[in-house]
Design an enzyme around this catalytic site. Structure first.
Site: not given
Length: 153
Positions: A54-56
């Site tokens: 999720g990052h990124f």
């Protein structure tokens, strides 16, 4: 632990000294130690770290707060190794971060070198200066204050 620390300190020994576990144990090895002064440790940053999803997505970057957490954990190891792990059921909590600076992204495949120096102790607190590097280039730095408290019963 024995009266002298045998280097390198590996993950099983680190898990004996710190309460952190996967996915939040952010130190893989301790390679240098000057008790009550300085520690050099590292984290191998791999593509399968759960935060990268999720990052990124498509451009994975290790979150800066986790780089700081890795420095704080290395500081905890400096303290624990300096007293041979004899902290009588105490835990160390992050209290304050000052002067945090991020200079370079940390990405999969990097080895994050964590150099932490003990600046001073104040009662039940320790003030560390931490520098995280990748390939000798500074990625982040900060002053980190941690407090020692009794572990929950």
């Amino acid at each position: 632990m024995s009266t002298t620390v045998k280097l390198p300190v590996d993950v099983p020994a680190i898990q004996h000294l710190l309460p952190h576990r996967y996915p939040f144990l952010l130190v893989d090895r301790v390679v240098e130690l000057e008790p009550n002064k300085r520690v050099l440790a590292y984290k191998n940053v791999t593509a399968n770290e759960n935060f990268f999803s999720g990052h990124f997505p498509g451009q994975p970057v290790m979150p800066g707060v986790l780089v700081l957490e890795a420095l704080a954990q290395a500081g905890g190891l400096l303290t624990q190794l300096s007293v041979q792990g004899n902290t009588d059921g105490k835990l160390f909590y992050l209290v304050k971060i000052d002067g945090a600076k991020f200079s370079r992204m940390v990405v999969p495949g990097d080895r994050l070198d964590l150099e932490v120096t003990l600046k001073r102790t104040i009662r039940n607190m320790a003030l560390y200066q931490g520098v995280a590097r990748v390939d000798g280039e500074q990625a982040a730095c900060a002053d980190i204050l941690c407090a020692e408290v009794a572990a929950p019963a």
